[in-house]
Structure formats: C-alpha cells, structure tokens
Design an enzyme around this catalytic site. Structure first.
Site, PDB file in Angstrom:
ATOM      1  N   GLU A  77       0.968   0.304  -2.955  1.00 35.29           N
ATOM      2  CA  GLU A  77      -0.268   0.507  -3.714  1.00 35.29           C
ATOM      3  C   GLU A  77      -0.068   0.672  -5.213  1.00 35.29           C
ATOM      4  O   GLU A  77      -0.943   0.287  -5.999  1.00 35.29           O
ATOM      5  CB  GLU A  77      -1.022   1.719  -3.161  1.00 35.29           C
ATOM      6  CG  GLU A  77      -1.657   1.510  -1.795  1.00 35.29           C
ATOM      7  CD  GLU A  77      -0.676   1.631  -0.644  1.00 35.29           C
ATOM      8  OE1 GLU A  77      -1.069   1.362   0.504  1.00 35.29           O
ATOM      9  OE2 GLU A  77       0.498   1.998  -0.882  1.00 35.29           O
ATOM     10  N   GLY A  99      -6.354  -2.455   3.912  1.00 35.63           N
ATOM     11  CA  GLY A  99      -7.788  -2.658   3.812  1.00 35.63           C
ATOM     12  C   GLY A  99      -8.080  -4.000   3.167  1.00 35.63           C
ATOM     13  O   GLY A  99      -7.202  -4.617   2.551  1.00 35.63           O
ATOM     14  N   GLY A 112      -3.662   0.465   4.817  1.00 31.98           N
ATOM     15  CA  GLY A 112      -4.523   0.940   5.884  1.00 31.98           C
ATOM     16  C   GLY A 112      -3.942   0.745   7.263  1.00 31.98           C
ATOM     17  O   GLY A 112      -4.268   1.492   8.191  1.00 31.98           O
ATOM     18  N   ASP A 153      -2.464   5.994  -0.045  1.00 31.63           N
ATOM     19  CA  ASP A 153      -3.449   6.885   0.570  1.00 31.63           C
ATOM     20  C   ASP A 153      -3.316   6.863   2.095  1.00 31.63           C
ATOM     21  O   ASP A 153      -2.209   6.836   2.611  1.00 31.63           O
ATOM     22  CB  ASP A 153      -4.865   6.506   0.110  1.00 31.63           C
ATOM     23  CG  ASP A 153      -5.292   5.106   0.523  1.00 31.63           C
ATOM     24  OD1 ASP A 153      -4.416   4.253   0.798  1.00 31.63           O
ATOM     25  OD2 ASP A 153      -6.507   4.849   0.587  1.00 31.63           O
TER      26      ASP A 153
END
Length: 348
Positions: A138, A68, A115, A146
């Site tokens: 992350e 992202g 992402g 995630d």
C-alpha cells in the site's frame, strides 16, 4: 445459499462446512462492497449455525484476492464521494473474522494482497500453496497496510512485519510460513481433496497435517537477522540512518529496502511506521478503529488518489507525492492521521 454478492462470490453448504468462493478471476478477485456485505452476512449466519463446524474460503483463477477494487475507489474519490462505507464494512468484516469462534481455513493458491490479506490472515488456518504470493504494497500507492495490518504485521517476529509494511515486499509460501503469516503450506494439486475432507468433517489440523509441505524459505537466515536488526527502531529517522549505514557496508537487504521506501509516498511510510508500532500495543478492535481514523484522512489526501492514478489509471509509474520527501514531513502532520474523528469512531 444467497447472502448477496451476485456473480462475484458464491456461498455453499457442503457437509460440515460453509464454503466461500471468490468468483471474479478476471479482476483478480478484487473485493467490492457487495462481496464484503455478503461475506459479513454469511459469517454472522454461520456462526449461529450449529450444523456447520468450520468455514473454508477459496477463490477461482490465479489470485486468491489481490485487494480491494482500487479503480472504483479512485473514481469515487474523484467524484467527491469517497467510499467510506466500503472501508467501514470491510474493517468490520476483518474484525468479525478475527473473533470468529469456528475454524476458518483460507486456501491461498495465488496472489494475496491488501484486502485479500484481510479476509484470510485473521482466520485460524492460513494455507498457502507454491503459487501463493503475499504482499502489503500500500505505501507504493499513497496508502497504508490496513485491513488489520496494524495488528498482524506488528506481531510477526523479528520486525518482519515492519519490513513488509514499509517496503511492500513480496514473499512466497516458504517465507510466509516461517514468518508466521501462513500456518500451513500444501501443494496446489491437493486442494480439491483438502476441501472434500474438510467438508466431510475431518479435523482441520489433521487434514492439513496430512497434506503439509515444507517449502524452502526464499530468504536466508542472514538476511532475516539483518531485517530484525534494521527494522526494530523506535524512530523512523533512526531506521533510515541504519539502512543507509548498512547499505554502505554492503548489505543487500538495505539496498533493496531503501530503493522501495524511496519510491513510496513519504507520508505513507511515516504513517505506516507509526501505525505498526502502535498496533503492537492494541487489540484487534482497537487496531481497526485506529485504521479507520487513518483511512478517513487518506481519503481526503493528495497521495492516495495520485498513487492509484500512477499505478492503475494512467499507469505511468510516476506519482508526484506531496510532500515529496520525508524531510518535509512534520510530526504534527503525521499525528493528524491518528487524531480522533469528529464524526465518531468506527462501530464494530
């Protein structure tokens, strides 16, 4: 085909295939809200379109998708408007991709992280070239793996997903194929022909079998056995003790892992350990709801914006984590990240 997304993403109908191309090469195809919303619309439409029998996802430039756009996330948090909608829409897209009923072939010819993993690794065919570089890094920016990481990392054999999640380790196509992240490996030079044949309606499995390569694994079997032994613990404290003992015994993988974990956010490490262990017992939708709970707490935390600042904004590489060590964390502080949301759970 116009599903939105402007010049950041392109949608085409080519024969039997719906083709998605990420077109932000200068930004390493980092996802924006517009791209996520556009992809969601496209997949919803193509699922109902009987003239399309498969979807192909590819990208321009040297990255498939590096994640992202965390710089945008940082500025939104600093402005007091955490981008909850972006993550909610992204997680809904991840869940939709996981249950998409048609073959979804991701052609990963470069960096795939965060992402980017979420829009590729839940599809039926994950195709990597010799240029592919996979990571879920992350914990190094005060966040957690995630986009469905709790689902797919927890299901990799030999505790490999726990190892990748806690260390942010980077791997190439050989390890990704052996580990089950990639379903196929092909040469980068063959991608255009692969796309042409997929669009012509040829069976995806046969097409990929025709071009399949068998790259050497970058990690030796002995190291993988060490990973399986060291990262299959029920308690994080036991895992860390085991790594310390293995380091003293001269196991290189333990030395590398401890160095990576030592630089990461202690909160992120503890949350990620619990997240991956819990994800093994949940289905994909349940994992996404759990991750949305964690996400909301991360957006309100100190470590996430601090990690982005150190890595992307100021680029000093010196985040100041709070708390600064795993020893300062309590079970209750970790458990709070997983508690039900007062405002309601993620709707899928």
């Amino acid at each position: 085909m116009d599903f939105g997304g402007g010049d950041e993403i392109r949608f085409e109908r080519r024969g039997a295939a719906g083709v998605v191309t990420l077109t932000r090469p200068k930004a390493l195809n980092a996802l924006t809200l517009g791209m996520v919303v556009a992809m969601s619309k496209a997949f919803a439409a193509w699922e109902q379109d009987d003239s399309l029998s498969r979807v192909v996802i590819k990208a321009e430039g040297r990255a498939f998708c590096a994640g992202g756009d965390i710089a945008q996330v940082y500025h939104a948090m600093r402005a007091g408007t955490p981008p909850v909608r972006f993550f909610a829409d992204e997680y809904r897209l991840n869940a939709a991709l996981a249950r998409f009923p048609k073959p979804c072939i991701s052609l990963i010819d470069g960096i795939v992280m965060g992402g980017g993993v979420g829009i590729s690794c839940h599809g039926s065919h994950r195709v990597m070239t010799e240029k592919a570089l996979f990571a879920m890094p992350e914990v190094g920016i005060g966040f957690f793996p995630d986009v469905g990481g709790s689902f797919f990392l927890s299901r990799l054999k030999g505790s490999y997903g726990m190892y990748l999640g806690l260390t942010g380790g980077r791997i190439r196509a050989g390890d990704a194929l052996r580990g089950g992240i990639a379903t196929h490996a092909v040469g980068s030079a063959s991608l255009d022909e692969i796309v042409d044949r997929l669009c012509e309606g040829d069976d995806p499995d046969q097409v990929l079998k025709t071009f399949a390569a068998t790259p050497d694994c970058e990690t030796d079997e002995g190291t993988l056995l060490s990973v399986a032994r060291l990262f299959s613990r029920e308690k994080l404290a036991d895992l860390l003790v085991g790594l310390e003992q293995a380091r003293e015994a001269g196991e290189a993988v333990a030395e590398t892992a401890l160095a990576a974990i030592g630089k990461a956010s202690p909160t992120s490490v503890a949350v990620t350990f619990r997240q991956i262990n819990t994800g093994a017992m949940l289905d994909m939708d349940e994992c996404m709801r759990m991750e949305f709970r964690i996400l909301n707490r991360m957006l309100a935390s100190h470590d996430f914006p601090e990690g982005i600042r150190a890595a992307v904004i100021d680029k000093d590489g010196a985040p100041k984590w709070r708390p600064a060590s795993l020893a300062e964390l309590t079970d209750a502080s970790v458990e709070a990240y997983f508690a039900p949301l007062p405002g309601g759970e993620l709707e899928l």
